[in-house]
Design an enzyme around this catalytic site. Structure first.
Site, PDB file in Angstrom:
ATOM      1  CE1 TYR A  51      -4.145   0.568  -0.029  1.00  0.00           C
ATOM      2  CE2 TYR A  51      -4.142  -1.768   1.196  1.00  0.00           C
ATOM      3  CZ  TYR A  51      -5.123  -0.504  -0.201  1.00  0.00           C
ATOM      4  OH  TYR A  51      -5.975  -1.135   0.044  1.00  0.00           O
ATOM      5  CD  GLU A  53      -4.963   5.664   1.118  1.00  0.00           C
ATOM      6  OE1 GLU A  53      -4.321   6.267   2.606  1.00  0.00           O
ATOM      7  OE2 GLU A  53      -6.202   4.351   1.306  1.00  0.00           O
ATOM      8  CG  ASP A 197      -9.970  10.531 -22.870  1.00  0.00           C
ATOM      9  OD1 ASP A 197      -9.048   9.935 -23.740  1.00  0.00           O
ATOM     10  OD2 ASP A 197     -11.313  10.282 -22.607  1.00  0.00           O
ATOM     11  CB  THR A 223      -5.709   3.771 -20.857  1.00  0.00           C
ATOM     12  OG1 THR A 223      -5.929   3.563 -22.392  1.00  0.00           O
ATOM     13  CG2 THR A 223      -6.823   4.295 -20.388  1.00  0.00           C
ATOM     14  CE  LYS A 226      -9.067   2.554 -25.162  1.00  0.00           C
ATOM     15  NZ  LYS A 226      -8.653   2.809 -23.742  1.00  0.00           N
ATOM     16  NE  ARG A 232      -6.765  -3.096 -19.271  1.00  0.00           N
ATOM     17  CZ  ARG A 232      -7.398  -3.491 -20.352  1.00  0.00           C
ATOM     18  NH1 ARG A 232      -8.038  -2.187 -20.566  1.00  0.00           N
ATOM     19  NH2 ARG A 232      -7.180  -4.454 -21.437  1.00  0.00           N
TER      20      ARG A 232
HETATM   21  N1  DSN Z   1     -14.784   2.790 -25.141  1.00  0.00           N
HETATM   22  C1  DSN Z   1     -13.670   1.850 -25.158  1.00  0.00           C
HETATM   23  C2  DSN Z   1     -13.495   1.832 -26.289  1.00  0.00           C
HETATM   24  O1  DSN Z   1     -12.573   2.817 -26.880  1.00  0.00           O
HETATM   25  O2  DSN Z   1     -13.101   0.090 -26.263  1.00  0.00           O
HETATM   26  C3  DSN Z   1     -12.809   1.992 -23.606  1.00  0.00           C
HETATM   27  O3  DSN Z   1     -12.180   3.545 -23.915  1.00  0.00           O
END
Ligand code: DSN
Length: 418
Positions: A51, A53, A197, A223, A226, A232
């Site tokens: 942990y 924090e 984003d 993220t 992708k 993740r």
């Molecule tokens: N919105 C989902 C996708 O693009 O599949 C995951 O961010």
């Protein structure tokens, strides 16, 4: 998986079955990818026991000497990779990153101008179905009915009319390049913050293949999955002046302790993304997407916005008499995984849709190039019909053979990621 198989054979056999599925199918979901074994190792590491924090040098738990170094490493690598002044690498996901960014920039009830989900945006950009559209007021811009691309004049008009406190660019199903400079101008005109984003296109941006939002946006969220092909989880980039507010909004604002094995895997992700191999990989992702889009259009399929500038495309299935749901099911039956997707001005509901979304990040990680894309375009086009006489097993065999040629996770040193 040896230990898991001993302790819990039932769970282990499900993982084995999923590995088999990943290996024997063509993954064309635009948000998915295959990470390197180094990332798998980091995410499965003993850091899960800790942990921590707080932030490096300022924790609410003891014993963080190594953890602090790991988080500092991830932060430094993220800043170096994207040319950012500040990075927060703790968000558990892209949605968490957006939530924290909104909390840092807005007061409850203030207005977010985001891209319509139906036109390629994301649930977390102010949709009523998400906490972001309940806690804040979501208003939306879309794409032009003629070009199916963002109409920047319309964005400006809406911004001037509604005076949002925040404008959001980016989404999950927009196949064209986004003009961040123009968004910045619009945000300045109405005194709004500007957030990008970049979750879907972060890998392309890291490789210098899509323009970077960093000079224009107040905050950038993403993220590491992708196109980034890594851990993740999420991260947030910002200027130094926003660092304190962003960090406070992540912890304690919207999360507890960070998932440290994922913070470690994010550090590894940023390192891998700074290599020439990664830049070559991203160039091939984009080449493969453009090549696939051209082949599908030559065969007569209609692509939203006339094609793609990034890793993904949207196929309108109405002209061939199929819904997105039917298209997804048909392709699944021959071993190709895609997702049904709303297209702009879609007459069908989200559970049916008129389109499918296709992305090339995962198959490019397997090493597939134009020759394989040509064959994949034949399989997609040939399968997409309700004709009961169609011999699906022939297409299934072609997919299986292609997958055999490009195996996954057999040799960690051969796998294309390092
Ligand atoms: N919105 C989902 C996708 O693009 O599949 C995951 O961010």
């Amino acid at each position: 998986m040896k230990k898991l198989a001993l302790v819990d054979p039932e769970a282990a056999s499900l993982v084995e079955a999923e590995l088999y599925r990943q290996n024997k199918n063509l993954e064309l979901i635009a948000s998915e990818n295959f990470v390197s074994e180094a990332i798998l190792e980091a995410q499965g590491s003993i850091l899960t026991n800790k942990y921590a924090e707080g932030y490096p040098g300022n924790r609410y738990h003891g014993g963080c000497e190594q953890i602090d170094k790991i988080e500092d490493l991830a932060i430094k690598r993220a800043c170096d990779l994207f040319g950012a002044e500040h990075a927060n690498v703790q968000p558990h996901s892209g949605v968490n990153a957006n939530l924290a960014a909104y909390m840092a920039l807005l007061k409850p009830g203030e207005t977010i101008l985001g891209m319509l989900l139906q036109h390629g945006g994301h649930l977390s950009h102010g949709s009523k179905a998400s906490i972001t559209g309940n806690y804040y007021k979501g208003i939306f811009y879309g794409v032009s009915p003629d070009t199916e691309m963002i109409d920047y004049d319309e964005v400006e008009e809406i911004a001037k009319k509604h005076r949002p406190q925040l404008i959001v660019a980016g989404g999950s199903a927009y196949p064209r390049t986004i003009d961040f400079a123009r968004f910045r101008e619009i945000a300045d005109l109405v005194g709004a913050f500007f957030l990008v984003d970049m979750a879907h296109i972060a890998g392309l941006i890291a490789a210098g293949i899509h323009p970077t939002p960093i000079p224009y946006a107040d905050v950038v969220t993403s993220t590491t999955t992708k196109t980034m092909r890594g851990a993740r989880g999420g991260f947030i980039l910002s200027k130094k002046e926003r660092a304190k507010a962003i960090d406070k909004a992540v912890f304690p604002g919207t999360q507890g302790g960070p998932i440290l094995q994922n913070v470690l895997a994010k550090a590894v992700t940023f390192r891998l993304a700074s290599t020439n191999t990664f830049r070559e990989y991203q160039a091939q992702v984009k080449t493969n997407a453009a090549f696939l889009a051209d082949r599908l259009q030559e065969k007569g399929l209609r692509l939203v916005a006339g094609g793609t500038d990034n890793h993904l495309m949207l196929v309108d299935l109405r002209p061939i008499g199929l819904t997105g749901k039917e298209g997804e099911e048909i392709l699944e039956s021959v071993g190709i995984t895609v997702n049904k997707n709303l297209i702009p001005f879609d007459p069908n509901p989200p559970a049916v849709t008129s389109g499918i979304r296709i992305g090339t990040a995962a198959i490019t990680s397997r090493g597939m190039k134009e020759r394989e894309i040509e064959e994949i375009s034949d399989i997609i086009f040939g399968s997409l019909t309700k004709d009961p006489s169609l011999k699906r097993d022939i297409f299934r065999k072609k997919v299986y053979d292609l997958c055999q040629e490009f195996p996954l996770y057999l040799d960690p040193f051969e796998f294309a990621c390092i």
